[in-house]
Design an enzyme around this catalytic site. Structure first.
Site, PDB file in Angstrom:
ATOM      1  N   GLY A   1      43.575  34.925  40.849  1.00  0.00           N
ATOM      2  CA  GLY A   1      43.774  34.953  42.302  1.00  0.00           C
ATOM      3  C   GLY A   1      44.547  36.169  42.779  1.00  0.00           C
ATOM      4  O   GLY A   1      44.667  37.154  42.057  1.00  0.00           O
ATOM      5  N   ALA A   2      45.055  36.091  44.032  1.00  0.00           N
ATOM      6  CA  ALA A   2      45.626  37.261  44.723  1.00  0.00           C
ATOM      7  C   ALA A   2      44.596  38.398  44.641  1.00  0.00           C
ATOM      8  O   ALA A   2      44.877  39.491  44.142  1.00  0.00           O
ATOM      9  CB  ALA A   2      46.980  37.664  44.137  1.00  0.00           C
TER      10      ALA A   2
ATOM     11  N   HIS B   1      41.805  41.303  44.957  1.00  0.00           N
ATOM     12  CA  HIS B   1      41.782  42.654  45.533  1.00  0.00           C
ATOM     13  C   HIS B   1      40.436  43.302  45.209  1.00  0.00           C
ATOM     14  O   HIS B   1      39.566  42.660  44.594  1.00  0.00           O
ATOM     15  CB  HIS B   1      42.962  43.474  45.013  1.00  0.00           C
ATOM     16  CG  HIS B   1      43.094  43.468  43.506  1.00  0.00           C
ATOM     17  ND1 HIS B   1      42.153  44.027  42.671  1.00  0.00           N
ATOM     18  CD2 HIS B   1      44.045  42.936  42.691  1.00  0.00           C
ATOM     19  CE1 HIS B   1      42.528  43.869  41.412  1.00  0.00           C
ATOM     20  NE2 HIS B   1      43.666  43.189  41.397  1.00  0.00           N
TER      21      HIS B   1
ATOM     22  N   GLY C   1      39.511  45.288  43.018  1.00  0.00           N
ATOM     23  CA  GLY C   1      39.142  45.265  41.596  1.00  0.00           C
ATOM     24  C   GLY C   1      38.348  44.004  41.271  1.00  0.00           C
ATOM     25  O   GLY C   1      37.260  44.065  40.684  1.00  0.00           O
ATOM     26  N   HIS C   2      38.876  42.861  41.702  1.00  0.00           N
ATOM     27  CA  HIS C   2      38.161  41.598  41.503  1.00  0.00           C
ATOM     28  C   HIS C   2      36.805  41.634  42.220  1.00  0.00           C
ATOM     29  O   HIS C   2      35.791  41.201  41.668  1.00  0.00           O
ATOM     30  CB  HIS C   2      38.967  40.423  42.070  1.00  0.00           C
ATOM     31  CG  HIS C   2      40.303  40.197  41.425  1.00  0.00           C
ATOM     32  ND1 HIS C   2      41.489  40.430  42.086  1.00  0.00           N
ATOM     33  CD2 HIS C   2      40.636  39.742  40.188  1.00  0.00           C
ATOM     34  CE1 HIS C   2      42.499  40.120  41.286  1.00  0.00           C
ATOM     35  NE2 HIS C   2      42.018  39.703  40.130  1.00  0.00           N
TER      36      HIS C   2
ATOM     37  N   GLN D   1      49.582  31.503  29.173  1.00  0.00           N
ATOM     38  CA  GLN D   1      49.626  32.930  28.826  1.00  0.00           C
ATOM     39  C   GLN D   1      50.893  33.613  29.339  1.00  0.00           C
ATOM     40  O   GLN D   1      51.075  34.815  29.158  1.00  0.00           O
ATOM     41  CB  GLN D   1      48.369  33.657  29.311  1.00  0.00           C
ATOM     42  CG  GLN D   1      48.270  33.833  30.803  1.00  0.00           C
ATOM     43  CD  GLN D   1      46.908  34.360  31.201  1.00  0.00           C
ATOM     44  OE1 GLN D   1      45.890  33.696  31.028  1.00  0.00           O
ATOM     45  NE2 GLN D   1      46.863  35.578  31.716  1.00  0.00           N
TER      46      GLN D   1
ATOM     47  N   ASP E   1      42.357  45.627  31.748  1.00  0.00           N
ATOM     48  CA  ASP E   1      43.039  44.801  30.744  1.00  0.00           C
ATOM     49  C   ASP E   1      42.276  44.971  29.433  1.00  0.00           C
ATOM     50  O   ASP E   1      41.625  44.038  28.945  1.00  0.00           O
ATOM     51  CB  ASP E   1      43.075  43.350  31.215  1.00  0.00           C
ATOM     52  CG  ASP E   1      43.805  43.228  32.542  1.00  0.00           C
ATOM     53  OD1 ASP E   1      45.030  43.366  32.548  1.00  0.00           O
ATOM     54  OD2 ASP E   1      43.146  43.050  33.588  1.00  0.00           O
TER      55      ASP E   1
ATOM     56  N   SER F   1      46.102  46.113  41.118  1.00  0.00           N
ATOM     57  CA  SER F   1      46.619  44.979  40.353  1.00  0.00           C
ATOM     58  C   SER F   1      47.263  44.003  41.327  1.00  0.00           C
ATOM     59  O   SER F   1      47.883  44.427  42.317  1.00  0.00           O
ATOM     60  CB  SER F   1      47.667  45.474  39.348  1.00  0.00           C
ATOM     61  OG  SER F   1      48.446  44.390  38.890  1.00  0.00           O
ATOM     62  N   SER F   2      47.131  42.712  41.031  1.00  0.00           N
ATOM     63  CA  SER F   2      47.773  41.707  41.895  1.00  0.00           C
ATOM     64  C   SER F   2      49.277  41.922  41.917  1.00  0.00           C
ATOM     65  O   SER F   2      49.951  41.575  42.880  1.00  0.00           O
ATOM     66  CB  SER F   2      47.466  40.298  41.386  1.00  0.00           C
ATOM     67  OG  SER F   2      46.082  40.115  41.295  1.00  0.00           O
TER      68      SER F   2
HETATM   69  P1  AMP Z   1      43.429  38.847  36.924  1.00  0.00           P
HETATM   70  O1  AMP Z   1      43.257  38.062  38.197  1.00  0.00           O
HETATM   71  O2  AMP Z   1      44.507  39.899  37.019  1.00  0.00           O
HETATM   72  O3  AMP Z   1      43.537  37.971  35.709  1.00  0.00           O
HETATM   73  O4  AMP Z   1      42.087  39.671  36.734  1.00  0.00           O
HETATM   74  C1  AMP Z   1      40.828  39.052  36.701  1.00  0.00           C
HETATM   75  C2  AMP Z   1      39.812  40.049  36.208  1.00  0.00           C
HETATM   76  O5  AMP Z   1      39.791  41.174  37.094  1.00  0.00           O
HETATM   77  C3  AMP Z   1      40.160  40.603  34.809  1.00  0.00           C
HETATM   78  O6  AMP Z   1      38.961  40.703  34.049  1.00  0.00           O
HETATM   79  C4  AMP Z   1      40.752  41.946  35.111  1.00  0.00           C
HETATM   80  O7  AMP Z   1      40.611  42.879  34.063  1.00  0.00           O
HETATM   81  C5  AMP Z   1      39.939  42.359  36.334  1.00  0.00           C
HETATM   82  N1  AMP Z   1      40.664  43.377  37.094  1.00  0.00           N
HETATM   83  C6  AMP Z   1      41.977  43.357  37.461  1.00  0.00           C
HETATM   84  N2  AMP Z   1      42.302  44.514  38.088  1.00  0.00           N
HETATM   85  C7  AMP Z   1      41.181  45.263  38.110  1.00  0.00           C
HETATM   86  C8  AMP Z   1      40.878  46.562  38.619  1.00  0.00           C
HETATM   87  N3  AMP Z   1      41.800  47.326  39.215  1.00  0.00           N
HETATM   88  N4  AMP Z   1      39.606  47.015  38.477  1.00  0.00           N
HETATM   89  C9  AMP Z   1      38.659  46.265  37.867  1.00  0.00           C
HETATM   90  N5  AMP Z   1      38.883  45.033  37.363  1.00  0.00           N
HETATM   91  C10 AMP Z   1      40.127  44.540  37.475  1.00  0.00           C
END
Ligand code: AMP
Length: 273
Positions: free
Chosen positions: A28-29, A31, A33-34, A58, A147, A182-183
């Site tokens: 969540g949160a 952006h 990237g997601h 985690q 990641d 990044s969140s």
């Molecule tokens: P998270 O919510 O941070 O666990 O991220 C969920 C998915 O989004 C994971 O596969 C992350 O690697 C991917 N993700 C997070 N930040 C980015 C980004 N800046 N660009 C592309 N994918 C991202």
């Protein structure tokens, strides 16, 4: 968009499904990237399922589990606008009971880099991703290269446990000034945000060196260390794409990974070379 919080309800709903499922797990949160993962998954699958779950296993004791950013309403809107068919939004008690079976990250690649400073973190990641895969049974699952260690270990899990899902690796989305989205960026003050830009510029320094023919990983890491010397550095490492040590960059089979602390916020980034 259907919102489901109960794993068994979701399994039941999907039971008679014969569609090609694209799955994007998130915490969540949301952006851009997601959203880039949602777009890719939307284009290449018949059914798009996103999960939002801040996975407690985690997080190590004392980490930011309780204050991890939550934006439930905005996230739902983003999912709906991104063409998500099912948003899986479970509570911790929907996913975990007591006395649980859990997966162990590999003893080497699970305990270097982020796994070294956060021992056990990847056990939690693999356990929850395994559970999510079992609930959803996706055709394709989308993960960000940002990641990189997580992505590598999940790909390893899929291969070693003979799972059927196809893992799709997605490029890192950045702000126009280079900061990886990044969140956790919302924790940064304005000054810290400026400091954080040193991360992507240190990776650009590495890229420049490699482009000019300097492949010696010690030399590259030393230069990056100089660039990042005002920050607390957890690691700067040049590894092969299967996360083994490298003395010399091999173009097409290398990653340089960085994790630093800016203020109280851990930020990670990398470059695939
Ligand atoms: P998270 O919510 O941070 O666990 O991220 C969920 C998915 O989004 C994971 O596969 C992350 O690697 C991917 N993700 C997070 N930040 C980015 C980004 N800046 N660009 C592309 N994918 C991202």
């Amino acid at each position: 968009m259907k919102i489901i919080s109960n794993p068994l309800e979701l399994k039941k709903y999907l039971k008679s499904n014969s569609k090609i499922i694209g799955f994007v797990p998130t915490m969540g949160a949301l952006h851009e990237g997601h959203i880039s993962l949602f777009k890719e998954a939307r284009q290449n699958n018949e059914l798009l399922i996103v999960s939002i779950f801040v996975n407690p296993t985690q997080f190590l004791h004392g980490e930011d589990l309780d204050k991890y950013p939550k934006k439930e309403e905005a996230d739902k809107k983003i999912c709906s606008l991104s063409g998500v068919d099912i948003l899986f939004f479970p509570h911790a008690q929907d996913i975990y009971t007591d006395d649980e079976i859990s997966l162990q990250a590999p003893s080497q690649r699970g305990y270097i880099l982020e796994g070294y400073s956060r021992p056990g973190h990847f056990n939690g990641v693999l356990t929850v991703v395994n559970k999510l895969f079992n609930i959803i049974n996706p055709t394709n699952a989308y993960f960000g290269k940002k990641d990189a260690q997580q992505l590598h270990l999940i790909s390893l899990m899929v291969k070693q446990l003979f799972m059927s899902v196809n893992i799709v690796e997605m490029d890192t989305m950045r702000e126009s000034d280079g900061l990886a989205l990044s969140s956790r960026n919302i924790y940064l003050s304005q000054d810290q945000r400026v400091e954080a830009l040193k991360i992507s510029s240190s990776l650009q320094v590495a890229f420049g060196m490699v482009n000019s023919g300097i492949l010696d990983t010690k030399k590259i890491v030393k230069k990056m260390r100089e660039k990042l010397n005002s920050l607390e550095i957890f690691y700067i490492e040049a590894l092969s794409r299967d996360f083994k040590p490298l003395t010399s960059i091999i173009i097409g089979n290398s990653i340089i990974l960085v994790e630093v602390k800016v203020g109280t916020t851990r930020l990670l980034d990398n470059i695939y070379l």
